[in-house]
Write an enzyme that holds these catalytic residues in place. Structure first.
Site, PDB file in Angstrom:
ATOM      1  N   GLU A 186     -10.568   5.193  -5.359  1.00 20.63           N
ATOM      2  CA  GLU A 186     -11.044   6.489  -5.844  1.00 20.63           C
ATOM      3  C   GLU A 186     -12.264   6.958  -5.054  1.00 20.63           C
ATOM      4  O   GLU A 186     -12.427   8.161  -4.803  1.00 20.63           O
ATOM      5  CB  GLU A 186     -11.386   6.397  -7.332  1.00 20.63           C
ATOM      6  CG  GLU A 186     -10.170   6.236  -8.230  1.00 20.63           C
ATOM      7  CD  GLU A 186      -9.186   7.380  -8.095  1.00 20.63           C
ATOM      8  OE1 GLU A 186      -9.640   8.537  -7.923  1.00 20.63           O
ATOM      9  OE2 GLU A 186      -7.965   7.128  -8.141  1.00 20.63           O
ATOM     10  N   SER A 272      -7.152  -4.867  13.142  1.00 16.32           N
ATOM     11  CA  SER A 272      -6.105  -3.898  12.807  1.00 16.32           C
ATOM     12  C   SER A 272      -4.756  -4.154  13.476  1.00 16.32           C
ATOM     13  O   SER A 272      -3.713  -3.979  12.834  1.00 16.32           O
ATOM     14  CB  SER A 272      -6.578  -2.482  13.151  1.00 16.32           C
ATOM     15  OG  SER A 272      -7.629  -2.086  12.307  1.00 16.32           O
ATOM     16  N   HIS A 401       0.827   2.735   1.249  1.00 14.85           N
ATOM     17  CA  HIS A 401       0.425   1.787   2.297  1.00 14.85           C
ATOM     18  C   HIS A 401      -1.092   1.752   2.440  1.00 14.85           C
ATOM     19  O   HIS A 401      -1.699   0.688   2.536  1.00 14.85           O
ATOM     20  CB  HIS A 401       1.054   2.163   3.638  1.00 14.85           C
ATOM     21  CG  HIS A 401       0.547   1.334   4.781  1.00 14.85           C
ATOM     22  ND1 HIS A 401       0.907   0.023   4.961  1.00 14.85           N
ATOM     23  CD2 HIS A 401      -0.314   1.639   5.792  1.00 14.85           C
ATOM     24  CE1 HIS A 401       0.294  -0.452   6.029  1.00 14.85           C
ATOM     25  NE2 HIS A 401      -0.448   0.503   6.556  1.00 14.85           N
TER      26      HIS A 401
END
Length: 509
Positions: A186, A272, A401
């Site tokens: 959020e 990553s 995702h």
């Protein structure tokens, strides 16, 4: 057997076996032919008696067939068996060997076809039938589980295998991880973070595996394994600091959010690019093997990573080097927007391990107790047997995702809700500990209140912390900053001065 032949056989075998393994002796220097020649040269071999000793091979008679015998060779590490013919005739060695090669077996194949040929890598039997291996089996590999969907145990003794203390710690970690995901997700949606992704639906894989590992085991994660760090002592504040990239974060703001790491907790910083951690994990595991450490390496990856070349290189590397590494695949059904049905035609990931010669197992990834049992056993095998293990944990990615994805564009909301409500790993474990009398509604309410308070406070504190100085973008790589980086730093400072509104105003220059 007469004494001269027995002595010759015993001396030949003992001298050879003292220098190499039985399989090497039989295949590399013709040990089998030596035995055959010794047998054929004896005129009294048909009257032999079975013998055995601790240092020499034993010749065991076969009660079902008077014309056959088996040589059994044993050592402290291996046992190799091979067949040998018992001859009642006094024909010459040459005649016997010639007839043996020409004699047909009962199925019509010659002895050469039956025994095959010792190709590089091992002996392969010949056949006259042209058989293609099937693409895949119609029957899928079974999935190990302990708890059913309603939290009832399939194994009656699970409360003895998993203590109350361990079960409650696993459950509390799952709830805390879920709460942290909720508020940090959020925060990103509110523009306070640049990026985030959650572990919704995969909490059991996180905490179940973490509980089964030792703190000395080295973990290389992908990016949905925050629960491993949480279990090992990485605080909610540590997570928030990394995501906000403040000066207290371990990465000094140089990494994307959720790319955690901790040297003290043996958790290698996440990167990553997909699957780069698998070959790296094998190298680390081999280092532990060389140092004779009582620990292993655990590498996590998703089903999408199995489509990368590093997956295949990593598994083959591990198998060939007998590296003590446990590969754990989170098969959650989706590689961003690509379903598993479009990724591979094989039966998931578990069968790929067998192809590389790696013991493999499939487990219900939504069953925390099953994950705990499997990872604990895999860890013991990897360390005690010094070999790699592959685990495929079947689960479902309930979340998008990442914050850069909207999964409703490629799957239905009904499908997501189905997995979120009926197959929740948190709900399943909650029911089990409740039936054991270890958990109450009061405990549940207290846990959620404390976790929410803890996460909100951590986010507020992380947001107030000072950002790392601009200089830190260029330090900690070289002992002395090279000229090209000095030029880049100067150019960046000039750009910030010209366009101050395009850069954060809380970053020390």
């Amino acid at each position: 057997m007469n004494h001269s032949i027995s002595l010759s056989l015993s001396l030949s075998l003992s001298l050879s076996l003292s220098k190499m393994s039985m399989s090497q002796w039989l295949t590399r220097i013709g040990g089998g032919n030596l035995i055959k020649k010794i047998i054929c040269s004896s005129l009294t071999l048909s009257h032999y008696q079975a013998t055995a000793s601790s240092s020499f091979p034993s010749l065991l008679s076969n009660s079902r067939n008077e014309h056959k015998a088996i040589f059994a060779f044993c050592s402290s590490t291996n046992a190799a068996f091979f067949g040998a013919r018992r001859y009642n005739s006094t024909k010459t060695e040459g005649q016997l060997l010639s007839e043996e090669e020409e004699e047909d077996d009962e199925d019509g194949s010659t002895l050469e076809e039956k025994q095959g040929f010792d190709f590089p890598g091992g002996k392969i039997a010949y056949t006259t039938e042209m058989n293609f291996l099937p693409a895949s089996s119609d029957k899928r590999v079974q999935c190990y589980r302990v708890l059913d969907e309603d939290g009832y145990t399939i194994l009656s003794n699970m409360s003895k295998l998993v203590s109350k203390e361990l079960a409650l710690k696993v459950y509390s970690g799952m709830v805390t991880l879920n709460t942290m995901d909720k508020f940090l997700y959020e925060a990103q949606r509110q523009g306070r973070l640049s990026f985030y992704l959650t572990t919704y639906g995969e909490e059991a894989i996180n905490l179940g595996s973490a509980a089964a590992l030792s703190s000395d085991d080295i973990v290389l994660a992908q990016y949905r394994e925050a629960g491993i760090l949480l279990w090992r002592g990485f605080t909610v504040q540590d997570f928030a600091n990394q995501c906000f990239g403040n000066n207290n974060g371990h990465g000094k703001g140089r990494q994307m959010p959720v790319h955690y790491g901790s040297k003290s907790l043996n958790f290698v910083t996440i990167s990553s690019p997909l699957t780069t951690q698998l070959p790296q994990a094998v190298g680390m595991a081999y280092s532990l093997k060389m140092d004779k450490k009582d620990s292993c390496v655990v590498a996590f990856f998703g089903d999408g990573s199995a489509s990368e070349g590093d997956f295949h290189a990593g598994l083959n590397f591990a198998a060939v080097m007998d590296a003590p590494v446990v590969f754990i695949c989170r098969n959650n059904g989706w590689a961003i927007s690509t379903p598993v049905t479009q990724q591979f035609r094989s039966d998931g990931i578990v069968v790929k391990g067998q192809a590389y010669g790696i013991p493999s197992i499939r487990v219900d990834g939504n069953d925390a107790l099953a994950v705990y049992n499997v990872v604990r056993s895999a860890r013991e095998m990897a360390i005690n047997e010094q070999r790699p293990i592959l685990i495929e944990a079947m689960t479902y990615r309930v979340s998008h995702h990442s914050t850069s994805d909207d999964s409703t564009k490629y799957r239905s909301v009904e499908e997501i809700e189905h997995w979120k409500t009926l197959h929740s790993p948190i709900t399943r474990l909650r029911k089990w500990i409740g039936r054991n009398g270890w958990w109450s509604n009061k405990d549940e309410s207290k846990l959620h209140v404390e976790a929410t308070k803890q996460v909100k406070l951590a986010i507020d504190e992380a947001e107030k912390k000072e950002m790392p100085p601009l200089r830190d973008m260029f330090t900690d790589v070289y002992d002395e900053l090279p000229l090209n980086l000095m030029e880049q730093e100067t150019m960046l400072r000039e750009t910030i001065q010209k366009h101050p509104k395009d850069f954060p105003n809380n970053m020390p220059l």
